[in-house]
Design a protein around this motif. Structure first.
Motif, PDB file in Angstrom:
ATOM      1  N   LEU A  69       0.809  -1.218   0.000  1.00 52.56           N
ATOM      2  CA  LEU A  69       0.000   0.000   0.000  1.00 52.56           C
ATOM      3  C   LEU A  69       0.845   1.272   0.000  1.00 52.56           C
ATOM      4  O   LEU A  69       0.505   2.253  -0.660  1.00 52.56           O
ATOM      5  CB  LEU A  69      -0.941   0.014   1.213  1.00 52.56           C
ATOM      6  CG  LEU A  69      -2.046  -1.025   1.206  1.00 52.56           C
ATOM      7  CD1 LEU A  69      -2.761  -1.056   2.557  1.00 52.56           C
ATOM      8  CD2 LEU A  69      -3.027  -0.775   0.073  1.00 52.56           C
ATOM      9  N   SER A  70       1.932   1.261   0.736  1.00 54.09           N
ATOM     10  CA  SER A  70       2.769   2.464   0.861  1.00 54.09           C
ATOM     11  C   SER A  70       3.831   2.551  -0.228  1.00 54.09           C
ATOM     12  O   SER A  70       4.433   3.611  -0.408  1.00 54.09           O
ATOM     13  CB  SER A  70       3.449   2.494   2.224  1.00 54.09           C
ATOM     14  OG  SER A  70       4.392   1.445   2.325  1.00 54.09           O
ATOM     15  N   GLU A  71       4.059   1.452  -0.896  1.00 50.19           N
ATOM     16  CA  GLU A  71       5.138   1.356  -1.889  1.00 50.19           C
ATOM     17  C   GLU A  71       6.484   1.696  -1.265  1.00 50.19           C
ATOM     18  O   GLU A  71       7.327   2.330  -1.878  1.00 50.19           O
ATOM     19  CB  GLU A  71       4.851   2.236  -3.106  1.00 50.19           C
ATOM     20  CG  GLU A  71       3.607   1.814  -3.855  1.00 50.19           C
ATOM     21  CD  GLU A  71       3.319   2.637  -5.096  1.00 50.19           C
ATOM     22  OE1 GLU A  71       3.352   3.889  -5.008  1.00 50.19           O
ATOM     23  OE2 GLU A  71       3.081   2.020  -6.145  1.00 50.19           O
ATOM     24  N   ARG A  72       6.677   1.226  -0.035  1.00 51.77           N
ATOM     25  CA  ARG A  72       7.923   1.466   0.700  1.00 51.77           C
ATOM     26  C   ARG A  72       8.424   0.152   1.274  1.00 51.77           C
ATOM     27  O   ARG A  72       7.642  -0.630   1.810  1.00 51.77           O
ATOM     28  CB  ARG A  72       7.703   2.471   1.828  1.00 51.77           C
ATOM     29  CG  ARG A  72       7.298   3.857   1.355  1.00 51.77           C
ATOM     30  CD  ARG A  72       7.039   4.759   2.522  1.00 51.77           C
ATOM     31  NE  ARG A  72       8.230   4.944   3.318  1.00 51.77           N
ATOM     32  CZ  ARG A  72       8.992   6.045   3.275  1.00 51.77           C
ATOM     33  NH1 ARG A  72       8.681   7.031   2.488  1.00 51.77           N
ATOM     34  NH2 ARG A  72      10.056   6.146   4.046  1.00 51.77           N
ATOM     35  N   ASP A  73       9.724  -0.043   1.204  1.00 54.15           N
ATOM     36  CA  ASP A  73      10.339  -1.245   1.767  1.00 54.15           C
ATOM     37  C   ASP A  73      11.017  -0.994   3.106  1.00 54.15           C
ATOM     38  O   ASP A  73      11.539  -1.910   3.713  1.00 54.15           O
ATOM     39  CB  ASP A  73      11.375  -1.818   0.790  1.00 54.15           C
ATOM     40  CG  ASP A  73      10.730  -2.386  -0.461  1.00 54.15           C
ATOM     41  OD1 ASP A  73       9.615  -2.933  -0.373  1.00 54.15           O
ATOM     42  OD2 ASP A  73      11.351  -2.273  -1.539  1.00 54.15           O
ATOM     43  N   ASP A  74      11.022   0.261   3.555  1.00 56.27           N
ATOM     44  CA  ASP A  74      11.758   0.622   4.755  1.00 56.27           C
ATOM     45  C   ASP A  74      10.872   0.838   5.980  1.00 56.27           C
ATOM     46  O   ASP A  74      11.220   1.584   6.881  1.00 56.27           O
ATOM     47  CB  ASP A  74      12.593   1.875   4.494  1.00 56.27           C
ATOM     48  CG  ASP A  74      11.743   3.087   4.107  1.00 56.27           C
ATOM     49  OD1 ASP A  74      10.552   2.912   3.777  1.00 56.27           O
ATOM     50  OD2 ASP A  74      12.286   4.215   4.137  1.00 56.27           O
ATOM     51  N   LEU A  75       9.740   0.169   6.029  1.00 61.25           N
ATOM     52  CA  LEU A  75       8.821   0.326   7.156  1.00 61.25           C
ATOM     53  C   LEU A  75       9.339  -0.420   8.385  1.00 61.25           C
ATOM     54  O   LEU A  75       9.900  -1.509   8.263  1.00 61.25           O
ATOM     55  CB  LEU A  75       7.429  -0.194   6.783  1.00 61.25           C
ATOM     56  CG  LEU A  75       6.759   0.483   5.595  1.00 61.25           C
ATOM     57  CD1 LEU A  75       5.444  -0.202   5.268  1.00 61.25           C
ATOM     58  CD2 LEU A  75       6.552   1.962   5.855  1.00 61.25           C
ATOM     59  N   SER A  76       9.107   0.142   9.533  1.00 66.56           N
ATOM     60  CA  SER A  76       9.545  -0.449  10.798  1.00 66.56           C
ATOM     61  C   SER A  76       8.621  -1.600  11.194  1.00 66.56           C
ATOM     62  O   SER A  76       7.407  -1.407  11.335  1.00 66.56           O
ATOM     63  CB  SER A  76       9.528   0.624  11.890  1.00 66.56           C
ATOM     64  OG  SER A  76       9.594   0.042  13.164  1.00 66.56           O
ATOM     65  N   ASN A  77       9.208  -2.769  11.404  1.00 66.43           N
ATOM     66  CA  ASN A  77       8.415  -3.926  11.839  1.00 66.43           C
ATOM     67  C   ASN A  77       7.810  -3.709  13.221  1.00 66.43           C
ATOM     68  O   ASN A  77       6.670  -4.085  13.462  1.00 66.43           O
ATOM     69  CB  ASN A  77       9.264  -5.192  11.837  1.00 66.43           C
ATOM     70  CG  ASN A  77       9.582  -5.663  10.434  1.00 66.43           C
ATOM     71  OD1 ASN A  77       8.815  -5.462   9.505  1.00 66.43           O
ATOM     72  ND2 ASN A  77      10.738  -6.276  10.271  1.00 66.43           N
ATOM     73  N   SER A  78       8.575  -3.093  14.129  1.00 62.32           N
ATOM     74  CA  SER A  78       8.042  -2.881  15.479  1.00 62.32           C
ATOM     75  C   SER A  78       6.903  -1.865  15.463  1.00 62.32           C
ATOM     76  O   SER A  78       5.904  -2.040  16.161  1.00 62.32           O
ATOM     77  CB  SER A  78       9.141  -2.449  16.443  1.00 62.32           C
ATOM     78  OG  SER A  78       9.727  -1.238  16.018  1.00 62.32           O
TER      79      SER A  78
END
Length: 133
Positions: free
Chosen positions: A7-16
């Motif tokens: 949805l965000s087209e981002r791979d750097d999202l924080s898992n926590s």
């Protein structure tokens, strides 16, 4: 997290942070996790392009139409729910703040020395003139 990355087209999202958001969304909607799993399986198996998601959801899975906007609200605004049920799950780590963090800092944070915000940075003598009607 796969749905969030899609949805965000981002791979750097924080898992926590994602886990905190998921927990808050699940608290507000007990069916959230099941709906999210079903939605992601449908997206993945049907190879739904993001640009086509809303249109295809309306016809194929209207019962989960709200899930993408809820997920994106959590990531970008750092807020889950609305009204009395609102929960803040992120602030300076929400994507709306991260995207501009090289130039802007979230409001209400003091970046000066301790107590520097207590001093009025300017003083002026405001004179009111007569009002003409």
């Amino acid at each position: 997290m796969a749905l969030s990355r899609y949805l965000s087209e981002r791979d750097d999202l924080s898992n926590s942070l994602g886990a905190r958001m998921q927990a808050a969304l699940q608290t507000q909607n007990p069916e959230f996790n099941a709906q999210t799993v079903a939605l992601w399986q449908w997206i993945d198996s049907n190879r739904v392009l993001l640009r086509d998601l809303n249109t295809r959801l309306k016809t194929s899975m209207p019962n989960v139409m709200v899930i993408p906007s809820q997920v994106m609200q959590a990531w970008y605004m750092g807020v889950v729910g609305s009204g009395a049920q609102t929960r803040v799950v992120a602030y300076e780590y929400a994507l709306n703040a991260q995207l501009v963090s090289d130039k802007l800092k979230p409001p209400t944070y003091s970046y000066g020395t301790h107590g520097s915000w207590t001093q009025n940075p300017t003083s002026f003598n405001l004179k009111l003139g007569p009002i003409h009607t």
